[in-house]
Motif scaffolding. Structure first.
Motif, PDB file in Angstrom:
ATOM      1  N   ARG A  29       2.951   0.513  -1.928  1.00  0.00           N
ATOM      2  CA  ARG A  29       1.890   0.798  -2.902  1.00  0.00           C
ATOM      3  C   ARG A  29       1.155  -0.472  -3.317  1.00  0.00           C
ATOM      4  NH1 ARG A  29       5.739   4.535  -4.184  1.00  0.00           N
ATOM      5  NH2 ARG A  29       6.766   3.257  -5.742  1.00  0.00           N
ATOM      6  N   GLU A  30       1.886  -1.574  -3.490  1.00  0.00           N
ATOM      7  CA  GLU A  30       1.232  -2.843  -3.813  1.00  0.00           C
ATOM      8  C   GLU A  30       0.278  -3.256  -2.696  1.00  0.00           C
ATOM      9  OE1 GLU A  30       4.417  -5.588  -4.322  1.00  0.00           O
ATOM     10  OE2 GLU A  30       4.862  -4.957  -6.365  1.00  0.00           O
ATOM     11  N   THR A  33      -2.841  -1.121  -2.769  1.00  0.00           N
ATOM     12  CA  THR A  33      -3.689  -1.499  -3.891  1.00  0.00           C
ATOM     13  C   THR A  33      -4.471  -2.773  -3.587  1.00  0.00           C
ATOM     14  OG1 THR A  33      -2.150  -0.476  -5.442  1.00  0.00           O
ATOM     15  CG2 THR A  33      -3.705  -2.076  -6.352  1.00  0.00           C
TER      16      THR A  33
END
Length: 105
Positions: A29-30, A33
């Motif tokens: 997810r990082e 993003t």
């Protein structure tokens, strides 16, 4: 290299109860993003110079950018961002968290 320097952070997450899949999901997810923010900023920030050139040459402020080319650039950059973070994360999670927390960076 940045992911490899997070060995102790991942070990701490594992010692506090996170599973390997939770840590991998967090890194994934990082990465998405970072790729999304980079895609938006990389698209918007370089617009003024070509817009001014297009205004001077064609009389219109909209530069001609082929959409498939833009998608190829943004997509390959996002793929590299995610692919650059996931293999090192997998390798670091193979070691036991107790062993990894004691390593120096």
């Amino acid at each position: 290299m940045d992911t490899a320097s997070r060995r102790r952070e991942f070990a701490l997450l594992r010692l506090t109860g996170s599973s390997r899949s939770q840590v991998r999901g967090t890194v994934r997810r990082e990465s998405f993003t970072v790729a999304a923010v980079g895609g938006v900023l990389g698209t918007l920030l370089p617009v003024p110079p070509p817009a001014l050139v297009a205004l001077a040459l064609a009389g219109e402020p909209w530069p001609t950018v082929p959409v498939p080319g833009w998608l190829a650039i943004v997509g390959s950059t996002a793929l590299l961002a995610v692919a650059g973070a996931m293999p090192p994360t997998r390798l670091m999670l193979r070691a036991g968290p107790v062993d990894a927390i004691g390593t120096k960076e």
